[in-house]
Structure formats: structure tokens, C-alpha cells
Design a protein around this motif. Structure first.
Motif, short mmCIF file in Angstrom:
data_model
loop_
_atom_site.label_atom_id
_atom_site.label_comp_id
_atom_site.label_asym_id
_atom_site.label_seq_id
_atom_site.Cartn_x
_atom_site.Cartn_y
_atom_site.Cartn_z
N TYR A 34 -6.20 -3.18 -7.80
CA TYR A 34 -5.66 -3.16 -6.44
C TYR A 34 -6.65 -2.86 -5.31
CZ TYR A 34 -1.18 -3.34 -8.82
OH TYR A 34 -0.13 -3.73 -9.59
N ILE A 99 -0.60 8.13 7.46
CA ILE A 99 -1.35 8.41 6.23
C ILE A 99 -2.78 8.78 6.64
CG2 ILE A 99 -2.18 7.52 4.02
CD1 ILE A 99 0.03 5.40 4.14
N TRP A 101 -6.46 10.06 5.01
CA TRP A 101 -7.30 10.38 3.86
C TRP A 101 -8.47 11.21 4.39
CZ3 TRP A 101 -5.88 4.82 3.81
CH2 TRP A 101 -4.80 4.57 2.97
N TYR B 21 -0.49 -14.13 -3.54
CA TYR B 21 -0.40 -13.22 -4.67
C TYR B 21 1.02 -13.30 -5.22
CZ TYR B 21 -1.22 -8.90 -7.34
OH TYR B 21 -1.39 -7.97 -8.34
N HIS B 61 3.78 -0.12 -4.38
CA HIS B 61 3.21 -1.28 -5.08
C HIS B 61 2.90 -2.39 -4.05
CE1 HIS B 61 3.62 -4.28 -8.67
NE2 HIS B 61 2.38 -4.19 -8.24
N CYS B 63 2.09 -1.92 -1.01
CA CYS B 63 0.86 -1.48 -0.32
C CYS B 63 -0.37 -1.82 -1.16
CB CYS B 63 0.90 0.03 -0.07
SG CYS B 63 2.11 0.53 1.16
N ALA B 64 -0.28 -1.56 -2.46
CA ALA B 64 -1.41 -1.80 -3.36
C ALA B 64 -1.74 -3.29 -3.43
CB ALA B 64 -1.10 -1.23 -4.75
N MET B 67 -3.41 -4.31 -0.32
CA MET B 67 -4.81 -3.86 -0.33
C MET B 67 -5.68 -4.83 -1.12
SD MET B 67 -6.67 -1.48 0.94
CE MET B 67 -8.46 -1.42 0.87
N ARG B 68 -5.17 -5.28 -2.26
CA ARG B 68 -5.93 -6.23 -3.09
C ARG B 68 -6.24 -7.49 -2.27
NH1 ARG B 68 -8.12 -7.29 -8.41
NH2 ARG B 68 -8.94 -9.36 -8.03
N VAL B 71 -8.74 -6.66 0.56
CA VAL B 71 -10.12 -6.51 0.07
C VAL B 71 -10.75 -7.89 -0.10
CG1 VAL B 71 -11.55 -5.81 -1.91
CG2 VAL B 71 -9.84 -4.24 -1.00
N ALA B 75 -12.40 -6.89 3.40
CA ALA B 75 -13.33 -5.81 3.08
C ALA B 75 -14.52 -6.27 2.24
CB ALA B 75 -12.58 -4.68 2.38
N SER B 80 -17.81 -3.10 5.02
CA SER B 80 -16.67 -2.21 5.22
C SER B 80 -17.01 -0.77 4.84
CB SER B 80 -15.48 -2.68 4.38
OG SER B 80 -14.44 -1.74 4.45
N LEU B 81 -16.55 0.16 5.66
CA LEU B 81 -16.73 1.59 5.37
C LEU B 81 -15.37 2.24 5.09
CD1 LEU B 81 -19.30 2.29 8.24
CD2 LEU B 81 -19.83 2.07 5.81
N GLY B 82 -14.38 1.40 4.79
CA GLY B 82 -13.06 1.93 4.46
C GLY B 82 -12.24 2.24 5.69
N PRO B 84 -9.94 5.63 7.55
CA PRO B 84 -9.58 7.05 7.45
C PRO B 84 -8.08 7.28 7.28
CG PRO B 84 -10.04 6.47 9.73
CD PRO B 84 -10.33 5.25 8.92
N GLY B 85 -7.31 6.22 7.46
CA GLY B 85 -5.87 6.37 7.30
C GLY B 85 -5.14 5.12 7.72
N VAL B 86 -3.81 5.22 7.67
CA VAL B 86 -2.93 4.14 8.10
C VAL B 86 -1.87 4.77 8.99
CG1 VAL B 86 -1.23 2.44 7.33
CG2 VAL B 86 -3.34 2.75 6.03
N LEU B 139 1.63 -3.06 8.51
CA LEU B 139 0.81 -1.84 8.50
C LEU B 139 -0.05 -1.85 9.76
CD1 LEU B 139 0.35 -3.35 5.41
CD2 LEU B 139 -0.28 -1.01 4.91
#
Lengths: 161, 153
Positions: A34, A99, A101, B21, B61, B63-64, B67-68, B71, B75, B80-82, B84-86, B139
Motif C-alpha cells: 500500500y 491526522i 504523523w 485499482y 483500506h 485510504c491504503a 495511497m498505493r 505513490v 510520490a 517526495s518527502l512524505g 506530515p498529516g491529512v 482527502l
């Protein structure tokens, strides 16, 4: 008897949902499916990243919180004086907010999961109310690594007419 | 190999699309067993007699899966540096067995970090859609991307 209806939900109670030791294998398994970014998949590359070591996907941390909430809540429902009524009061979740992190979750960390009911609001369907919970995930050093606000719909007591 | 994009290569209003997907029954059950073991995500028999009429995926799920796709669509193509939140996740419609999801993300704000000038910040609104063009989830997040011209501190 009707503890699980919206009217009887108590604000402010903090529930300790359980804990989990994060393994390298679990981090990589979730990430491979994921969140395939190198800092979740490759120890060597992760140690050169801004995180400093292999760390779990943020979504993995959130999903683990859910995995602790569900059995915790199930036990409360199924040991209630009227389990069927308690179960019927549970509605779906329209989403989550804010959310954060704050810190990475590393392999070997012990994560502790908490939930606190912080607000109750009306919902556009009169039979239901919205309950907001503060989720917290705290590591073995006492650092809050993740938090968010969960939302759930809870049935209101039936009108006595 | 194509060079990875930096923060400067994006701008406000830009839209990135990704997917598809396909969500299978086995995957819904597998995720639910590990993370969200509720009957409407686990038992086809139970779910058929429920309001939704079939097995639905855990919101986490969804959300996951998003994310896939994100990415793959974003990403992995930039520095990408990720995130910090949503700020918000909205589960608008259930994700059911057999749904084919896709997504798109629009950049709403685009600036660099004051304290860390090598970090670019993009506020993005993401939509996840099903095969009937219904938005199943939205999101709002702030994505961090490396700035080309700036040095690490």
C-alpha cells in the motif's frame, strides 16, 4: 441498558485500547502492498533518509489503531446488558479529521493506542448523532507519534410515543 | 531514467490522475482480518443481508488503496518527502467488491517552508472515484517535495 445510544455517550473518558510491537516484517508487508516508498521498505536507504531508519507507513499506524478499537468495542458491546440493542446503536463513520504523523514509528517500537470521546454533535439525519473521538498513538518513550479525530454515527434513543 | 520532479515543476491548479485499482473480495477480507474485523468487511453472507447488500471495504483500506495509487501517480515520480498529516478524510460512499477505483489530485496551494527552504509544500485535494464516476472518498493533505535550488540545513 441504553448506554450505547447517543444521549448516554460520556465525553472525556479515555480508553486504553491495547498495544502492539511493530516488526520489520509487518512494516514491509504493509508498505509493499500500500505504500511502496523506500523509507518503508529498505533499511539501508531508510537510514539515509530524513527519517533515519526504516519506519511504518502512516496509514499502517492508523490501521493498527483501528485493529485495537474493533475488539475493544466488540467486548463492550457483547458484555452490555442488551448486546443486540448496543450493536444496533452503532453506525458507520463518515470520515476522520486532522491526522497528524508527528514522529516516525520504527521497527521494534511498542505502540500504545488510546481513544477519548471529545464531542457530540447533531447529524443531518435526526435518528443519528455524530460522536468525535481523539485517537492517540504513543510509543515506548511516551512520545505521541500520531493523532487524529475519528468520527462515528451513533443512534439516538427512540422517541417514546 | 527520467529525472524526478521537484517542487518547482508543479503549480497551483495542476491535476494529477492515477489508477485504476480493482478491489477484490479476497483483498477486502484480508485487510479486514488484520485491521478492521467487523462483519460487514469480513463476511459475505452477513454483508448480503445488510443495508449495503454486499461486502464493503474498511474505510482505512480505502485510504491504503488510495495511497498505493498516489505513490504510483505522484510520490514515485517526484522528490517526495512524505506528508506530515491529512487534514480531512471523507468516506462518502462504500467501496464494494469488484469496484475499480481511480484518483485525481489537484494542487490548491504551493509554497516553500519558511523554516526549511529546501522543503516545498503543496496543499492538495484528492478524490477517489469508482467505475460509475462516483466520488467514494476525498482527502485534503499537505505534501512535501524537495526544492531544486535550495540546500539542506
Amino acid at each position: 441498558m441504553s448506554d450505547f445510544h447517543f444521549e448516554n455517550i460520556m465525553i472525556g473518558e479515555r480508553h486504553e485500547l491495547g498495544k502492539e510491537v511493530l516488526t520489520t516484517a509487518a512494516i514491509k508487508k504493509f508498505a509493499a502492498r500500500y505504500d511502496p516508498q523506500y523509507f518503508h521498505l529498505d533499511e539501508k536507504a531508510a537510514s539515509d533518509s530524513l527519517f533515519g531508519a526504516l519506519c511504518a507507513s502512516g496509514w499502517h499506524v492508523c490501521a493498527l489503531w483501528m485493529s485495537k478499537l474493533v475488539p475493544y468495542r466488540a467486548e463492550a458491546i457483547f458484555t452490555a446488558p442488551n448486546p443486540m440493542e448496543a450493536l444496533a446503536a452503532q453506525g458507520p463513520s463518515p470520515g476522520v479529521e486532522n491526522i497528524r504523523w508527528f514522529k516516525p514509528a520504527f521497527a521494534g517500537d511498542t505502540l500504545n493506542f488510546y481513544s477519548t470521546i471529545i464531542a457530540k454533535e447533531d447529524w443531518h439525519k435526526p435518528d443519528w448523532g455524530l460522536v468525535k473521538t481523539q485517537a492517540e498513538i504513543i510509543n515506548q518513550h511516551g512520545e505521541t507519534i500520531c493523532s487524529f479525530i475519528g468520527k462515528g454515527l451513533i443512534r439516538k434513543l427512540p422517541n417514546e410515543e | 531514467m527520467k529525472e524526478l520532479k521537484h517542487w518547482e515543476d508543479f503549480e497551483v491548479g495542476q491535476v494529477v490522475s492515477y489508477g485504476p485499482y480493482e478491489v477484490t473480495k479476497d483483498e477486502i477480507i484480508d485487510f479486514a482480518r488484520q485491521f478492521d474485523p467487523q462483519p460487514f468487511h469480513l463476511s459475505e453472507k452477513f454483508a448480503k443481508s445488510s443495508l449495503l447488500g454486499g461486502l464493503s471495504a474498511s474505510g482505512w483500506h480505502s485510504c491504503a488503496i488510495w495511497m498505493r495509487m498516489f505513490v504510483e501517480g505522484w510520490a514515485s515520480k517526484c522528490m517526495s518527502l512524505g506528508a506530515p498529516g491529512v487534514e480531512s478524510v471523507r468516506w462518502l460512499k462504500p467501496v464494494m467488491v469488484g469496484d475499480v477505483l481511480r484518483g485525481r489530485s489537484e494542487i490548491l496551494e504551493h509554497r516553500t517552508s519558511k523554516s526549511r527552504p529546501w522543503v516545498g509544500l503543496s496543499v492538495m485535494r484528492h478524490e477517489c472515484l469508482n467505475q460509475n464516476d462516483e466520488i467514494v472518498m476525498t482527502l485534503l493533505s499537505t505534501q512535501m517535495t524537495r526544492v531544486r535550488g535550495a540546500r539542506d540545513e
